[in-house]
Write an enzyme that holds these catalytic residues in place. Structure first.
Site, PDB file in Angstrom:
ATOM      1  N   LEU A  21     -39.958 153.327 125.617  1.00 29.87           N
ATOM      2  CA  LEU A  21     -39.725 152.278 124.683  1.00 29.87           C
ATOM      3  C   LEU A  21     -38.249 152.014 124.097  1.00 29.87           C
ATOM      4  O   LEU A  21     -37.441 152.713 124.349  1.00 29.87           O
ATOM      5  CB  LEU A  21     -40.789 152.166 123.583  1.00 29.87           C
ATOM      6  CG  LEU A  21     -42.199 152.479 123.777  1.00 29.87           C
ATOM      7  CD1 LEU A  21     -42.824 153.001 122.679  1.00 29.87           C
ATOM      8  CD2 LEU A  21     -42.775 151.247 124.391  1.00 29.87           C
ATOM      9  N   SER A  22     -37.863 150.813 123.574  1.00 33.50           N
ATOM     10  CA  SER A  22     -36.596 150.312 122.920  1.00 33.50           C
ATOM     11  C   SER A  22     -36.256 151.591 121.920  1.00 33.50           C
ATOM     12  O   SER A  22     -35.273 152.253 121.840  1.00 33.50           O
ATOM     13  CB  SER A  22     -36.456 149.238 122.764  1.00 33.50           C
ATOM     14  OG  SER A  22     -37.507 148.914 121.579  1.00 33.50           O
ATOM     15  N   GLU A  23     -37.211 151.859 121.147  1.00 33.14           N
ATOM     16  CA  GLU A  23     -37.035 153.108 120.158  1.00 33.14           C
ATOM     17  C   GLU A  23     -38.398 153.516 119.833  1.00 33.14           C
ATOM     18  O   GLU A  23     -39.311 152.987 119.958  1.00 33.14           O
ATOM     19  CB  GLU A  23     -36.565 152.528 118.687  1.00 33.14           C
ATOM     20  CG  GLU A  23     -35.204 151.885 118.808  1.00 33.14           C
ATOM     21  CD  GLU A  23     -35.111 150.574 118.720  1.00 33.14           C
ATOM     22  OE1 GLU A  23     -33.955 149.739 118.900  1.00 33.14           O
ATOM     23  OE2 GLU A  23     -36.080 149.889 118.499  1.00 33.14           O
ATOM     24  N   THR A  24     -38.186 155.182 119.587  1.00 34.88           N
ATOM     25  CA  THR A  24     -39.552 155.935 119.284  1.00 34.88           C
ATOM     26  C   THR A  24     -38.984 156.558 117.846  1.00 34.88           C
ATOM     27  O   THR A  24     -38.005 157.123 117.907  1.00 34.88           O
ATOM     28  CB  THR A  24     -40.050 156.909 120.402  1.00 34.88           C
ATOM     29  OG1 THR A  24     -40.074 156.295 121.506  1.00 34.88           O
ATOM     30  CG2 THR A  24     -41.072 157.596 119.688  1.00 34.88           C
TER      31      THR A  24
END
Length: 243
Positions: A21-24
């Protein structure tokens, strides 16, 4: 992810790489006494000291799990420091953390023009929006059409993180914004850290006041309906960009 205090940074990075994902975001108990919770934010490749949407999402998740703030604001601890958030009904907004902005070198402007596939003369202004990651560089173009026509060379983009902005020209929206960064796969459709940095630059330089409609104080950027708002002096947070 809730209850991540038992994970090492290496394990968090491995998990973020697996999710792709783009950020976790990983929620932990705070170590700062004034904070309500702590979060660490990872892209598939590295850790970020701060990011906008993980901040909003982490706060929402913490509240949904029964979190109760200690004061009038919710206070998030992250590597960028303490970030204040406020609730307005179902809406959350954060006060962008301080970030040192600076001018960029002429050689970098030429490289940016080449990456974007435009002439350097088409770039009206530039600004380094932060000295830490995400290290967005703001690029001002003439109008919305110029922003939407961009077809960047993502190989040439390399490690650069470019936020391109121009006056929108339509009623109800002040600016068109696009964010280009290879760390999240090319183009990020909407990013809180970029919009906050652009707001600080454009408002501070007087560009926003010249471009925005006289109908209201808040600024709006497309796509994604990202709200830029300046608090009044009696809020105690004057001069801060809220997202």
């Amino acid at each position: 992810m809730h209850g991540a205090d038992g994970l090492s940074g290496e394990e968090m990075q491995h998990f973020a790489h697996w999710t792709n994902l783009s950020e976790t975001a990983f929620l932990q108990p705070p170590t700062a006494p004034e904070a309500d919770y702590q979060v660490r934010i990872f892209t598939p490749k590295s850790e970020l000291p701060f990011a906008g949407h993980p901040t909003l999402g982490s706060c929402h998740g913490w509240l949904a799990a029964g979190g109760v703030p200690k004061g009038d604001f919710i206070v998030q601890q992250c590597q960028a420091g303490l970030v204040k958030l406020r609730r307005d009904g179902q809406r959350l907004a954060f006060a962008a953390p301080p970030a040192a902005q600076s001018d960029i070198a002429p050689a970098l402007k030429s490289r940016i023009a080449a990456v974007l596939g435009i002439a350097a003369a088409e770039i009206l202004a530039t600004r380094q929006l932060s000295a830490t990651r995400p290290g967005w560089t703001g690029v001002l173009l003439k109008d919305r059409a110029a922003v939407l026509a961009l077809r960047p060379d993502f190989v040439a983009l390399g490690e650069l993180e470019l936020g391109v902005v121009a006056p929108h020209g339509a009623d109800g929206v002040d600016f068109e914004v696009r964010g280009f960064v290879n760390d999240v796969g090319g183009e990020d459709p909407v990013t809180g850290s970029l919009n906050a940095g652009l707001a600080r630059w454009l408002i501070g330089a007087g560009i926003a006041l010249r471009a925005m409609s006289p109908r209201r104080a808040p600024l709006w950027a497309a796509p994604g309906g990202c709200m830029w708002r300046m608090r009044t002096a009696n809020s105690g947070l004057a001069g801060r960009a809220w997202r």
